[in-house]
Motif scaffolding. Structure first.
Motif, PDB file in Angstrom:
ATOM      1  N   ALA A   1     -19.990  10.810  62.924  1.00  0.00           N
ATOM      2  CA  ALA A   1     -20.243  10.145  64.199  1.00  0.00           C
ATOM      3  C   ALA A   1     -20.073  11.103  65.371  1.00  0.00           C
ATOM      4  O   ALA A   1     -20.851  11.073  66.330  1.00  0.00           O
ATOM      5  CB  ALA A   1     -19.312   8.942  64.351  1.00  0.00           C
TER       6      ALA A   1
ATOM      7  N   ILE B   1     -24.381   3.297  65.232  1.00  0.00           N
ATOM      8  CA  ILE B   1     -24.427   4.198  66.388  1.00  0.00           C
ATOM      9  C   ILE B   1     -25.701   3.950  67.193  1.00  0.00           C
ATOM     10  O   ILE B   1     -25.666   3.881  68.429  1.00  0.00           O
ATOM     11  CB  ILE B   1     -24.320   5.674  65.930  1.00  0.00           C
ATOM     12  CG1 ILE B   1     -22.912   5.946  65.395  1.00  0.00           C
ATOM     13  CG2 ILE B   1     -24.672   6.627  67.073  1.00  0.00           C
ATOM     14  CD1 ILE B   1     -22.769   7.280  64.682  1.00  0.00           C
TER      15      ILE B   1
ATOM     16  N   GLN C   1     -22.851  13.114  66.552  1.00  0.00           N
ATOM     17  CA  GLN C   1     -23.817  12.375  67.362  1.00  0.00           C
ATOM     18  C   GLN C   1     -23.222  11.983  68.719  1.00  0.00           C
ATOM     19  O   GLN C   1     -23.802  11.187  69.456  1.00  0.00           O
ATOM     20  CB  GLN C   1     -24.286  11.139  66.601  1.00  0.00           C
ATOM     21  CG  GLN C   1     -24.996  11.500  65.302  1.00  0.00           C
ATOM     22  CD  GLN C   1     -25.426  10.277  64.538  1.00  0.00           C
ATOM     23  OE1 GLN C   1     -26.104   9.420  65.071  1.00  0.00           O
ATOM     24  NE2 GLN C   1     -25.016  10.185  63.288  1.00  0.00           N
TER      25      GLN C   1
ATOM     26  N   GLN D   1     -25.236   0.772  69.044  1.00  0.00           N
ATOM     27  CA  GLN D   1     -24.299   0.990  70.148  1.00  0.00           C
ATOM     28  C   GLN D   1     -25.016   1.630  71.337  1.00  0.00           C
ATOM     29  O   GLN D   1     -24.837   1.235  72.475  1.00  0.00           O
ATOM     30  CB  GLN D   1     -23.138   1.884  69.695  1.00  0.00           C
ATOM     31  CG  GLN D   1     -22.169   2.204  70.812  1.00  0.00           C
ATOM     32  CD  GLN D   1     -21.353   3.439  70.535  1.00  0.00           C
ATOM     33  OE1 GLN D   1     -21.865   4.450  70.065  1.00  0.00           O
ATOM     34  NE2 GLN D   1     -20.065   3.376  70.830  1.00  0.00           N
ATOM     35  N   GLN D   2     -25.838   2.609  71.055  1.00  0.00           N
ATOM     36  CA  GLN D   2     -26.547   3.307  72.122  1.00  0.00           C
ATOM     37  C   GLN D   2     -27.602   2.414  72.776  1.00  0.00           C
ATOM     38  O   GLN D   2     -27.834   2.504  73.975  1.00  0.00           O
ATOM     39  CB  GLN D   2     -27.159   4.599  71.579  1.00  0.00           C
ATOM     40  CG  GLN D   2     -26.090   5.608  71.209  1.00  0.00           C
ATOM     41  CD  GLN D   2     -26.609   6.815  70.453  1.00  0.00           C
ATOM     42  OE1 GLN D   2     -27.739   6.844  70.000  1.00  0.00           O
ATOM     43  NE2 GLN D   2     -25.753   7.813  70.304  1.00  0.00           N
TER      44      GLN D   2
ATOM     45  N   ASP E   1     -25.022   5.294  60.919  1.00  0.00           N
ATOM     46  CA  ASP E   1     -26.116   5.720  61.799  1.00  0.00           C
ATOM     47  C   ASP E   1     -26.743   4.523  62.517  1.00  0.00           C
ATOM     48  O   ASP E   1     -27.043   4.595  63.708  1.00  0.00           O
ATOM     49  CB  ASP E   1     -27.184   6.481  61.011  1.00  0.00           C
ATOM     50  CG  ASP E   1     -26.733   7.867  60.579  1.00  0.00           C
ATOM     51  OD1 ASP E   1     -25.787   8.426  61.191  1.00  0.00           O
ATOM     52  OD2 ASP E   1     -27.323   8.407  59.611  1.00  0.00           O
TER      53      ASP E   1
ATOM     54  N   VAL F   1     -20.329  10.367  69.266  1.00  0.00           N
ATOM     55  CA  VAL F   1     -19.670   9.059  69.251  1.00  0.00           C
ATOM     56  C   VAL F   1     -18.289   9.185  68.624  1.00  0.00           C
ATOM     57  O   VAL F   1     -18.128   9.785  67.565  1.00  0.00           O
ATOM     58  CB  VAL F   1     -20.524   8.040  68.453  1.00  0.00           C
ATOM     59  CG1 VAL F   1     -19.813   6.703  68.327  1.00  0.00           C
ATOM     60  CG2 VAL F   1     -21.881   7.862  69.108  1.00  0.00           C
TER      61      VAL F   1
ATOM     62  N   ILE G   1     -16.713   1.325  67.950  1.00  0.00           N
ATOM     63  CA  ILE G   1     -17.049   1.340  66.529  1.00  0.00           C
ATOM     64  C   ILE G   1     -15.766   1.560  65.740  1.00  0.00           C
ATOM     65  O   ILE G   1     -15.028   2.509  65.988  1.00  0.00           O
ATOM     66  CB  ILE G   1     -18.089   2.420  66.197  1.00  0.00           C
ATOM     67  CG1 ILE G   1     -19.428   2.099  66.877  1.00  0.00           C
ATOM     68  CG2 ILE G   1     -18.270   2.542  64.681  1.00  0.00           C
ATOM     69  CD1 ILE G   1     -20.527   3.095  66.601  1.00  0.00           C
TER      70      ILE G   1
ATOM     71  N   CYS H   1     -15.008   7.132  67.004  1.00  0.00           N
ATOM     72  CA  CYS H   1     -14.738   5.889  66.285  1.00  0.00           C
ATOM     73  C   CYS H   1     -13.254   5.790  65.984  1.00  0.00           C
ATOM     74  O   CYS H   1     -12.564   6.804  65.895  1.00  0.00           O
ATOM     75  CB  CYS H   1     -15.491   5.868  64.954  1.00  0.00           C
ATOM     76  SG  CYS H   1     -17.254   6.118  65.062  1.00  0.00           S
TER      77      CYS H   1
END
Length: 150
Positions: free
Chosen positions: A84, A23, A87, A26-27, A20, A89, A38, A91
């Motif tokens: 992920a 992420i 959300q 990353q954002q 989390d 994302v 990721i 990976c």
């Protein structure tokens, strides 16, 4: 800022907390430098055939411990990928066998990772445990890149 973020996962709650955070990071950095990749890595402890032969339990079909652990590690990575994806994302997932701290550090060097994110404690049982002892401390001590311990 970060182009490649490695998240060490072992099926524990703290590993998902680390994911989390990765992420979230990353954002936050997406606007500045583009989206960071990721990477998820689950490391299982390698067992020799000799160790397997010492088991008191004899199933009908003998499965080498490394095979069972590899399957478990793949499941851990798949669950982290699903977490992920919820959300938004995607990976890349990897499974390695060996001493977790060494494999995490060498994987990070090979893939030119900019940041390693991992939980402070992993699972602790012999059956489920991927990280044993103070893996996060050893990774932080030997990694050539920054390490974020969640």
């Amino acid at each position: 800022m970060f182009k490649r973020i490695l998240v060490a996962v072992d099926g524990s709650v703290t590993a998902l907390d680390a994911l989390d955070k990765a992420i979230e990071l990353q954002q936050l950095t997406r606007k500045q430098d583009g989206e960071a990749e990721i990477y998820l890595l689950c490391v299982y402890k390698h067992h020799s055939l000799f160790e397997a032969s010492l088991s008191m339990v004899r199933p009908d079909e003998m499965q080498i411990p490394d095979q069972a652990l590899t399957e478990y590690a793949r499941d851990v990575v798949d669950q982290a990928k699903k977490h992920a994806l919820k959300q938004g994302v995607t990976c890349r997932g990897f499974v390695k066998g060996g001493r977790p701290s060494k494999k995490i550090v060498s994987f990070a060097q090979t893939k030119e990772i900019d940041l390693i994110v991992m939980g402070s404690k992993g699972t602790h049982t012999d059956v489920d445990g991927m990280f044993l002892g103070s893996v996060s401390q050893r990774v932080a001590a030997h990694a050539k890149c920054p390490v974020m311990i969640v």
